[in-house]
Design a protein around this motif. Structure first.
Motif, short mmCIF file in Angstrom:
data_model
loop_
_atom_site.label_atom_id
_atom_site.label_comp_id
_atom_site.label_asym_id
_atom_site.label_seq_id
_atom_site.Cartn_x
_atom_site.Cartn_y
_atom_site.Cartn_z
N THR A 27 0.79 -1.14 -0.11
CA THR A 27 0.11 -0.11 -0.06
C THR A 27 0.86 1.32 0.04
OG1 THR A 27 -1.70 -1.27 1.22
CG2 THR A 27 -1.86 1.05 1.30
N ARG A 45 -14.83 7.32 7.24
CA ARG A 45 -13.81 7.44 6.01
C ARG A 45 -13.62 6.38 5.33
NH1 ARG A 45 -9.42 11.67 6.28
NH2 ARG A 45 -8.57 11.34 4.16
N SER A 47 -11.70 5.96 2.57
CA SER A 47 -10.21 5.78 1.88
C SER A 47 -9.31 6.79 2.24
CB SER A 47 -10.72 6.22 0.44
OG SER A 47 -11.25 7.59 0.25
N GLY A 49 -6.60 9.08 0.28
CA GLY A 49 -6.29 9.33 -1.08
C GLY A 49 -6.97 8.59 -1.91
N ASN A 50 -6.30 7.88 -2.88
CA ASN A 50 -6.91 6.96 -3.84
C ASN A 50 -6.97 5.56 -3.35
OD1 ASN A 50 -7.37 8.94 -5.82
ND2 ASN A 50 -5.23 8.38 -6.55
N GLN A 51 -6.74 5.19 -2.13
CA GLN A 51 -6.74 4.00 -1.55
C GLN A 51 -7.99 3.70 -0.78
OE1 GLN A 51 -4.25 1.02 -1.70
NE2 GLN A 51 -5.83 0.29 -0.96
N LYS A 52 -8.72 2.76 -1.09
CA LYS A 52 -9.75 2.21 -0.33
C LYS A 52 -9.02 1.62 0.93
CE LYS A 52 -13.71 -0.62 -0.19
NZ LYS A 52 -14.38 -1.97 -0.95
N GLY A 113 -5.68 -2.69 1.00
CA GLY A 113 -6.31 -1.42 1.82
C GLY A 113 -6.63 -2.08 3.29
#
Length: 133
Positions: A27, A45, A47, A49-52, A113
């Protein structure tokens, strides 16, 4: 008397636990704030950034979970239970749980993630520390 006091302090120091919030080495997240972790584990929340992200807790009575809830979530057990009852009626479920530190660590290593917490002594090259408490 002085020796007894020193022995007591040593016992307290040895019993004090330090935990690490970890994610997979794969990750791209490198660090998070306590507030971000709190939001992730309260399912506010999903995520970074773009990471789930997928939070994973230990079972309810584990001492590290109680420590996590008090220090990171800033909630005692009764407050947290009330929170999740309210969330249930809004369609939000709590994080998944695992029965052991090893299970949390394996889940984090193998599920993209996933984010969890383990004793710092268990950290190795399979996980990345993003926060310590």
């Amino acid at each position: 008397m002085k020796q007894i006091a020193l022995l007591c302090l040593l016992c307290i120091a040895l019993s004090a636990s330090e935990y690490s919030v970890v994610i997979s080495k794969k990750t791209m997240i490198s660090a998070v704030t306590a507030q971000q972790i709190r939001d992730i584990f309260l399912m506010k929340r999903h995520s970074l950034g773009n990471q789930k992200v997928i939070p994973v807790n230990l079972l309810g009575q584990d001492i590290s979970r109680i420590t996590f809830e008090n220090e990171i979530l800033k909630m005692d057990r009764d407050h947290l239970n009330t929170y999740w009852i309210k969330q249930h009626f809004q369609g939000t479920t709590p994080p998944i749980t695992q029965s052991s530190y090893d299970s949390v660590k394996m889940f984090v290593q193998n599920v993209e993630g996933a984010i969890g917490y383990i004793p710092s002594s268990m950290v190795d090259n399979g996980v990345k520390v993003i926060y310590e408490f």
